[in-house]
Design a protein around this motif. Structure first.
Motif, mmCIF file in Angstrom:
data_model
loop_
_atom_site.group_PDB
_atom_site.id
_atom_site.type_symbol
_atom_site.label_atom_id
_atom_site.label_comp_id
_atom_site.label_asym_id
_atom_site.label_seq_id
_atom_site.Cartn_x
_atom_site.Cartn_y
_atom_site.Cartn_z
ATOM 1 N N LEU A 33 -68.911 -47.661 99.659
ATOM 2 C CA LEU A 33 -69.126 -47.632 101.128
ATOM 3 C C LEU A 33 -67.640 -47.604 101.725
ATOM 4 O O LEU A 33 -67.134 -48.550 101.691
ATOM 5 N N PHE A 34 -67.615 -46.515 102.426
ATOM 6 C CA PHE A 34 -66.311 -46.114 103.230
ATOM 7 C C PHE A 34 -66.622 -46.588 104.830
ATOM 8 O O PHE A 34 -67.268 -45.895 105.277
ATOM 9 N N VAL A 35 -66.263 -47.582 105.017
ATOM 10 C CA VAL A 35 -66.602 -48.143 106.390
ATOM 11 C C VAL A 35 -65.585 -47.837 107.359
ATOM 12 O O VAL A 35 -64.504 -48.315 107.177
ATOM 13 N N SER B 134 -54.659 -49.971 112.065
ATOM 14 C CA SER B 134 -54.354 -50.634 111.067
ATOM 15 C C SER B 134 -55.282 -51.092 110.451
ATOM 16 O O SER B 134 -56.490 -51.696 110.902
ATOM 17 N N HIS B 135 -55.564 -51.531 109.131
ATOM 18 C CA HIS B 135 -56.783 -51.728 108.452
ATOM 19 C C HIS B 135 -56.462 -52.558 107.123
ATOM 20 O O HIS B 135 -55.414 -52.036 106.521
ATOM 21 N N PRO B 136 -57.418 -53.008 106.166
ATOM 22 C CA PRO B 136 -57.031 -53.430 105.030
ATOM 23 C C PRO B 136 -56.596 -52.333 103.997
ATOM 24 O O PRO B 136 -57.331 -51.426 104.154
ATOM 25 N N SER B 137 -55.875 -52.482 103.051
ATOM 26 C CA SER B 137 -55.612 -51.444 102.018
ATOM 27 C C SER B 137 -56.333 -51.908 100.571
ATOM 28 O O SER B 137 -56.533 -50.974 99.925
ATOM 29 N N ARG C 161 -62.420 -61.729 105.325
ATOM 30 C CA ARG C 161 -61.018 -62.466 105.603
ATOM 31 C C ARG C 161 -60.255 -60.910 105.888
ATOM 32 O O ARG C 161 -58.858 -61.025 105.746
ATOM 33 N N ALA C 162 -60.478 -60.156 106.678
ATOM 34 C CA ALA C 162 -59.852 -58.867 106.880
ATOM 35 C C ALA C 162 -59.951 -58.764 108.341
ATOM 36 O O ALA C 162 -60.524 -59.139 109.153
ATOM 37 N N THR C 163 -59.118 -57.731 108.831
ATOM 38 C CA THR C 163 -58.859 -57.396 110.257
ATOM 39 C C THR C 163 -58.670 -55.904 110.469
ATOM 40 O O THR C 163 -58.112 -55.378 109.356
ATOM 41 N N PHE C 164 -58.623 -55.482 111.702
ATOM 42 C CA PHE C 164 -58.124 -54.009 111.795
ATOM 43 C C PHE C 164 -57.883 -54.192 113.484
ATOM 44 O O PHE C 164 -58.103 -55.037 114.173
ATOM 45 N N MET D 281 -68.075 -58.063 110.225
ATOM 46 C CA MET D 281 -67.940 -57.762 108.984
ATOM 47 C C MET D 281 -66.915 -57.965 108.292
ATOM 48 O O MET D 281 -66.635 -58.700 107.350
ATOM 49 N N THR D 282 -65.644 -57.362 109.128
ATOM 50 C CA THR D 282 -64.260 -57.399 108.424
ATOM 51 C C THR D 282 -64.136 -59.112 108.297
ATOM 52 O O THR D 282 -63.231 -59.547 107.258
#
Length: 199
Positions: free
Chosen positions: A102-104, A162-165, A145-148, A140-141
């Motif tokens: 799933l490419f979000v 910027s986004h999680p890798s 525990r992620a952010t953008f 959702m992110t």
């Protein structure tokens, strides 16, 4: 009271060892980073590349790899998708068909369903593009525990995101099982996809 001091020290050491033991059990034996029990189950409500709503229920029973990115990404996203497609090629066909990626997109302003469809088709038939409104994406992110964030647009209106890798891997019961990081090898990713899909 030396006896009490030794007792306290023994209890602390024992507690620390128990924490390590439990952490090992929770994480699992993975070639990549095991996170079983450390992240919430897979849950989402997005618009897919077909323009239809898609939720975790639609992918129930299959291993799901979630990646947060955007189609205008110059390096991290295409590299991640190419590596993941290569890992899928190394997995047995019977198992590979049970894996969905799933490419979000966290760039809903530019990434329409049509754009996502063209982007994901370039890498693999098992990759599904999806997005949502910015508040829904932030929810959702945050869950994982992620952010953008968005850079300031240049004079032509172009901007970076910027986004999680990392890639988040969930089993057929929607439980978080592993995280694939940029440093993980394609062989290790394939090995864990086999392990998770076969469990």
């Amino acid at each position: 009271m030396p006896g009490l001091s030794h007792l306290k020290r023994g209890l602390l050491i024992g507690s620390f060892a128990l924490v390590l033991l439990l952490s090992g059990c929770i994480g699992g034996d993975y070639a990549t980073k095991g996170v079983y029990g450390l992240l919430p189950d897979l849950k989402f409500d997005l618009v897919s590349e077909t323009g239809q709503r898609i939720t975790e229920a639609d992918l129930k029973g299959s291993t799901v790899v979630v990646f947060f990115g955007f189609t205008h990404c110059p390096d991290v996203c295409p590299t991640a998708m190419a590596r993941l497609a290569a890992a899928l090629d190394r997995v047995d066909q019977s198992i590979g068909e049970e894996v969905n990626v799933l490419f979000v997109s966290v760039d809903p302003g530019r990434d329409s369903p049509e754009m996502l469809g063209r982007y994901t088709d370039f890498f693999s038939e098992y990759i599904i593009g999806a997005t949502a409104t910015e508040p829904e994406l932030r929810e959702m992110t945050k869950r994982y525990r992620a952010t953008f964030g968005f850079d300031e647009p240049d004079q032509f209106g172009n901007y970076n995101v910027s986004h999680p890798s990392a890639m988040y891997v969930f089993d057929g019961s929607s439980r978080a099982r592993a995280i694939f990081r940029p440093a993980d090898t394609i062989s290790d990713m394939a090995e864990d996809l086999r392990r998770i899909s076969g469990s």
